[in-house]
Motif scaffolding. Sequence first.
Motif, PDB file in Angstrom:
ATOM      1  N   PRO A 107       3.264   2.583  -1.885  1.00 30.80           N
ATOM      2  CA  PRO A 107       3.336   3.431  -3.094  1.00 30.80           C
ATOM      3  C   PRO A 107       2.000   4.097  -3.430  1.00 30.80           C
ATOM      4  O   PRO A 107       1.962   4.967  -4.296  1.00 30.80           O
ATOM      5  N   ARG A 108       0.924   3.714  -2.791  1.00 34.89           N
ATOM      6  CA  ARG A 108      -0.393   4.334  -3.021  1.00 34.89           C
ATOM      7  C   ARG A 108      -0.684   5.466  -2.021  1.00 34.89           C
ATOM      8  O   ARG A 108      -1.788   5.975  -1.961  1.00 34.89           O
ATOM      9  N   VAL A 109       0.314   5.828  -1.219  1.00 28.04           N
ATOM     10  CA  VAL A 109       0.180   6.942  -0.268  1.00 28.04           C
ATOM     11  C   VAL A 109       1.243   7.974  -0.611  1.00 28.04           C
ATOM     12  O   VAL A 109       2.420   7.630  -0.753  1.00 28.04           O
ATOM     13  N   THR A 110       0.835   9.220  -0.775  1.00 25.26           N
ATOM     14  CA  THR A 110       1.808  10.246  -1.164  1.00 25.26           C
ATOM     15  C   THR A 110       2.769  10.532  -0.013  1.00 25.26           C
ATOM     16  O   THR A 110       2.386  10.520   1.163  1.00 25.26           O
ATOM     17  N   LEU A 149       0.820  -1.215   0.000  1.00 23.79           N
ATOM     18  CA  LEU A 149       0.000   0.000   0.000  1.00 23.79           C
ATOM     19  C   LEU A 149       0.858   1.271   0.000  1.00 23.79           C
ATOM     20  O   LEU A 149       0.373   2.355  -0.342  1.00 23.79           O
ATOM     21  N   GLN A 175      -2.692   5.240   6.354  1.00 18.98           N
ATOM     22  CA  GLN A 175      -1.998   6.420   6.884  1.00 18.98           C
ATOM     23  C   GLN A 175      -2.252   6.630   8.367  1.00 18.98           C
ATOM     24  O   GLN A 175      -1.367   7.038   9.120  1.00 18.98           O
ATOM     25  N   PRO A 235      -5.505   2.871   1.269  1.00 22.64           N
ATOM     26  CA  PRO A 235      -4.493   3.897   1.532  1.00 22.64           C
ATOM     27  C   PRO A 235      -4.907   4.929   2.581  1.00 22.64           C
ATOM     28  O   PRO A 235      -4.045   5.542   3.221  1.00 22.64           O
TER      29      PRO A 235
END
Lengths: 265, 265, 265
Positions: free
Chosen positions: C190-193, C188, C242, C238
């Motif tokens: 790479p799917r969170v900035t 996950l 976080q 995502p």
Amino acid sequence: MDANNIWLNVVAVRQASPLVHNITNYVVMNTTANALLSAGASPIMAHAPEEMEELVAISGALVLNIGTLSRPWIESMLLAGRCAAARKVPVVLDPVGAGASALRTETCLTLLRTVRPAVVRGNASEILALCGAEGATKGVDSIKAPSDALEAAMQLSESFGCVVVVSGEEDVVLGGGRTVRLRGGSALMPRVTGMGCTATALVAAHVAAAGDAFTGALCGMAVMAVAGGMAAEQAAGPGSFQVHFLDALYAMQLQNIHDHVVVEA
Amino acid sequence: MDANNIWLNVVAVRQASPLVHNITNYVVMNTTANALLSAGASPIMAHAPEEMEELVAISGALVLNIGTLSRPWIESMLLAGRCAAARKVPVVLDPVGAGASALRTETCLTLLRTVRPAVVRGNASEILALCGAEGATKGVDSIKAPSDALEAAMQLSESFGCVVVVSGEEDVVLGGGRTVRLRGGSALMPRVTGMGCTATALVAAHVAAAGDAFTGALCGMAVMAVAGGMAAEQAAGPGSFQVHFLDALYAMQLQNIHDHVVVEA
Amino acid sequence: MDANNIWLNVVAVRQASPLVHNITNYVVMNTTANALLSAGASPIMAHAPEEMEELVAISGALVLNIGTLSRPWIESMLLAGRCAAARKVPVVLDPVGAGASALRTETCLTLLRTVRPAVVRGNASEILALCGAEGATKGVDSIKAPSDALEAAMQLSESFGCVVVVSGEEDVVLGGGRTVRLRGGSALMPRVTGMGCTATALVAAHVAAAGDAFTGALCGMAVMAVAGGMAAEQAAGPGSFQVHFLDALYAMQLQNIHDHVVVEA
């Protein structure tokens, strides 16, 4: 002020939905806007000199927050602050990191002198720095307790005719001869960035809705304490705390105020 | 367009993972990037004039969002917009707060004339302001319903040859003689900052993947409505809504589209 | 380095609470500050040239992150970097999007030459771009695996005398003849900035606390892997990832390190 009074002010913000104009730092723009929206207010973030007069004119309060300061933003703060003073739009100043650099301390003093904010909200280190104390800060985090800054806060309040909030484990709101203490919140709050900035913005929303600086400062801080206490009951750490904090601002009822804040005159 | 068609476009974004270049406001940069990533697209946020040409050249779409405008950023938007026009990279314009200041309204009109965006997405107040209506806005929040702005939207679409999206409780997508209405989403969405900006970015991702402005606008707005509806089922307020919204973008399946959006031609 | 050693470094950050000065991009300022606070460090975000010397002087480490670069910020980075070099404050460089534009690549090379960072952390595409490879990036996302960038990383490390971290599905930390690989984290991420930017900031906190670049780089990346693995166990996507990631940084114990990262010399 008791829980019922605070509750009436919470309802007033939800009903009036005051427009709060923020010239604030990059770190907290998103979370500040979300806190204001969750509380029922209407945020705008804007800093272009060309639009300061128009935006201040339609705002119920102006937040000046120096967290990620630079020369062009100082100019916008001064311009917006002067427009606000001319139109009697209340200004709330957040002296983020005052004491950590001369630029920050001096910018705050310039804003205090020229803009005459209705409220200044800072941590103990910041309030001490505005009164000339040195070595009281560690970056943007306080290394002093609010009680260490009481005298400085009174001096600041008298010098500039503003309400002063010193926030920390216990919050102190003072001005015009009155001093009120609030207890509530959560030990997780210093582990979340921008909680102080959020407090400042909520104070601004409450000042706009109440039409009175002391009432607004006290109710804004009370709402922080209550939402913080509600969030802490459900949070597993600083990440989930932030989520529950916004939900709490949105869902807050009278009973939550009874449960989560102690106000002592 | 039915649920199956929308679903194919959702899959297309996930597979093509278009690079979306955003010149957007400070408040929403993080949440916009996260929404694009959750939907399967690849965001880049950049504004330095020196790199506009190179970045536009590798992008599938360009978002211009005026939320925290200033002169240097206007120059970057114009530069990037001209590069995009030259390379036929579709531009999506978000006129945040148009009507609240002359700077905002005029910047949008300049961008409309010089950049010729493929899509403009705004709330009713903003779309009205772009057509010369006065007093229709309150800061960045709309005080009008989309139905009040239909005529203005058509006029805008015809004047500048763009697809126009008016978002609100009901969304309207129009252009080229077609008008489509979407219903879905959640009453919590106006209580979360940057939901409109997120819609604009998702429209850009869908325009890039679909290669067609109207299809992209409609699918981007449909995805907003579906993810909003899915999130609302689990949210306790604006804080948890944001968390579930990103999860919904990531997890969305065909059945969710059937369940959470109504599209009327 | 085994789990017990990493744990001692986690405790050291919590106890020393190093001040980490960040000149970083707008997208990640909030999430970076929150990650540092959750891990027990004390973040400050500041970029005004007037206060660079004072702030660097009180900081334990300096992060330079070029994610939303512009000329004035480059000047501040150079100024702060020179102050840091003069005072032996370790600098950690994040070459976000190097290779995507000449401005980014050249700014990084200038910073490498003039500031001599203690650590450079990038994805494979960025590390390759710093060694002159072309066409290896897609905006700010990598299109290469860390193993493709090993030679480039060694060359970079030797040319500039820095520790280099290449992050990806597997992370590689190398410098001074040593090469260590880490496995952990979650698909996950790479799917969170800003996960890469967060890694860079945590590396800086650990370098400050450990007083050694290689140890700090390795422990910072290990903490990312562990918190990522812990978060993935609870996340539905995502958005919730976080939230749990910050909670994990805050709550991390020795056993979590045993469970969620594999370190291979």
